[in-house]
Design an enzyme around this catalytic site. Structure first.
Site, PDB file in Angstrom:
ATOM      1  N   GLU A  40       9.801  18.837  49.943  1.00 49.44           N
ATOM      2  CA  GLU A  40       8.453  19.298  49.607  1.00 49.44           C
ATOM      3  C   GLU A  40       7.441  18.230  50.019  1.00 49.44           C
ATOM      4  O   GLU A  40       7.666  17.043  49.794  1.00 49.44           O
ATOM      5  CB  GLU A  40       8.363  19.569  48.095  1.00 49.44           C
ATOM      6  CG  GLU A  40       6.986  19.751  47.529  1.00 49.44           C
ATOM      7  CD  GLU A  40       6.232  20.919  48.147  1.00 49.44           C
ATOM      8  OE1 GLU A  40       5.071  20.714  48.552  1.00 49.44           O
ATOM      9  OE2 GLU A  40       6.806  22.020  48.234  1.00 49.44           O
TER      10      GLU A  40
ATOM     11  N   CYS B  35       5.918  35.607  51.417  1.00 51.13           N
ATOM     12  CA  CYS B  35       4.799  36.332  50.822  1.00 51.13           C
ATOM     13  C   CYS B  35       3.950  37.032  51.877  1.00 51.13           C
ATOM     14  O   CYS B  35       2.903  37.585  51.556  1.00 51.13           O
ATOM     15  CB  CYS B  35       3.923  35.394  49.982  1.00 51.13           C
ATOM     16  SG  CYS B  35       3.230  33.999  50.896  1.00 51.13           S
TER      17      CYS B  35
ATOM     18  N   GLN C  50       4.276  30.205  40.772  1.00 47.82           N
ATOM     19  CA  GLN C  50       4.088  31.636  40.982  1.00 47.82           C
ATOM     20  C   GLN C  50       3.079  32.193  39.978  1.00 47.82           C
ATOM     21  O   GLN C  50       3.096  31.850  38.802  1.00 47.82           O
ATOM     22  CB  GLN C  50       5.426  32.372  40.848  1.00 47.82           C
ATOM     23  CG  GLN C  50       6.432  32.026  41.935  1.00 47.82           C
ATOM     24  CD  GLN C  50       6.036  32.581  43.292  1.00 47.82           C
ATOM     25  OE1 GLN C  50       5.259  33.520  43.393  1.00 47.82           O
ATOM     26  NE2 GLN C  50       6.584  31.992  44.348  1.00 47.82           N
TER      27      GLN C  50
END
Length: 419
Positions: free
Chosen positions: A295, A375, A239
């Site tokens: 991931e 986002c 982030q």
């Protein structure tokens, strides 16, 4: 390009669109206008008219300014520069910080109305508020970026791209960056001969900044979030806002319904990166938590396994989320499916969202709740609509201004099975 490109238009700006661009009309045609604020009258130059349904234009002067207009926080992006020479990345920098959040609120509410057919006030029982990150109001939304990507022109000068362009704009400062990043960024003319891309980052777990030139081989760095440390590659995802990892950790923990959190469940962190949100859930469940982070980036998965090592039941698995879910749905034993059904799913997909296929596979596992970190408000709203078709309803939502002076925001939603 058509004949209208370069034409100056007098426009009354009426609204804000997804993507941070203002909306006006000219002779019935929609015009998307940069560097304007709803309620203003501006003069704008047409930059694109390829699509007959709308044009794009850049503000060159303001006839009737908004009460929310302020001096741009980035002098090189102000109206007195030619639009082609204004750096991108601070498209709300001419708007008072509180009003930026009002506009983001409006985009979020409109996105859910249009793409999820949801009235947020009705569902939540209150109006949603775009919350500031700690310290941002006092700093006027400046000094928050811990990572900045610069591009280098043929003369070796590093700078951001101009808005919607691949032209490097030389600048004298980076007001959205932390002091450490600003001090370390080689912005002097010709300072980076032979380079093409430059990342400047200041990890919270170390002093000073790092320069990564032309995406060189990754080096592990440490980020600190509360009482935890996370290993992450300097070229990997983390982030950007100095407080974002803490804000999102706390938001996920707040949005997880404790009554639906079963210590015996298998809890998933999809698009898990280096395990930040898996750790957030693990702290709620306790030391015996069964956590699986998925991931696609191999090195991030390796770091996640290390970062989640304190939980004996934690696994970090490499692979594309859609393929991992499909395989799990098909091959899990009955007892495993029972544990997935008791589990909580957290996902933080890329800007494009999770998409229908991933939503279908998540719903097939029938988790007790889904906590979705997004986002992009339109992608979130679309996926919320898909989950609604699959039997999961929106129950809670929070939004955060983790990108001051830009149009971006983060939102965290809780979805639960329809009773």
């Amino acid at each position: 390009m058509g004949e209208s490109v370069g034409t100056l238009l007098e426009l009354d700006v009426t609204g804000i669109a997804h993507g941070g661009i203002s909306v006006a009309r000219h002779e019935g045609r929609v015009v998307f206008v940069s560097d304007a604020i709803p309620g203003e009258s501006v003069v704008a130059r047409v930059t694109e008219d390829r699509k007959k349904s709308f044009w794009r234009a850049d503000t060159v002067s303001v006839t009737t300014p908004s009460e929310h207009r302020v001096d741009h926080v980035w002098p090189e992006a102000a109206l007195d520069r030619d639009p082609a020479e204004r750096p991108g990345g601070a498209e709300f920098g001419h708007i008072a910080l509180a009003h930026q959040r009002t506009l983001k609120h409006d985009v979020l509410v409109d996105s859910f109305s249009r793409f999820a057919h949801v009235d947020l006030t009705e569902v939540l029982g209150r109006d949603v508020v775009v919350e500031a990150a700690p310290g941002d109001d006092a700093a006027n939304g400046l000094g928050w970026r811990t990572r900045v990507r610069l591009h280098v022109d043929e003369e070796g000068t590093a700078g951001p791209f101009a808005a919607r362009s691949h032209t490097v704009v030389p600048v004298t400062g980076l007001p959205l960056a932390t002091a450490t990043v600003q001090e370390s960024a080689p912005l002097a003319r010709g300072a980076m001969p032979g380079a093409s891309v430059l990342d400047v980052l200041a990890p919270s777990g170390s002093e000073g900044a790092r320069l990564v030139v032309d995406e060189q081989a990754p080096t592990a760095v440490t980020e600190v979030v509360g009482h935890r440390t996370f290993t992450v590659d300097d070229t990997g995802f983390w982030q950007v806002h100095r407080a974002a990892a803490s804000v999102l950790t706390e938001a996920v923990q707040d949005l997880v319904d404790r009554d639906r959190l079963d210590a015996d469940g298998i809890h998933l962190d999809l698009y898990g990166g280096v395990g930040l949100l898996a750790a957030a859930v693990g702290d709620l469940v306790g030391p015996k938590a069964r956590l699986t982070s998925v991931e696609s980036a191999g090195r991030a998965t390796e770091h996640a396994q290390e970062n989640l090592a304190e939980w004996i039941g934690a696994r970090a698995e490499p692979g594309r989320v859609d393929r991992w879910l499909a395989r799990t749905v098909q091959t899990a034993s009955r007892s495993e499916l029972d544990r997935y059904r008791a589990g909580t799913v957290v996902l933080d997909p890329p800007r494009s969202g999770a998409g229908r296929e991933v939503a279908v596979q998540i719903a097939a596992l029938q988790p007790a709740q889904v906590v979705y970190v997004a986002c992009d408000p339109v992608a979130l709203a679309r996926d919320v609509a898909t989950f609604a078709d699959l039997g999961y309803r929106l129950e809670a939502l929070r939004a955060f201004d983790l990108f001051p002076h830009t149009h971006h925001m983060e939102a965290v939603a809780r979805l639960v099975p329809v009773a």
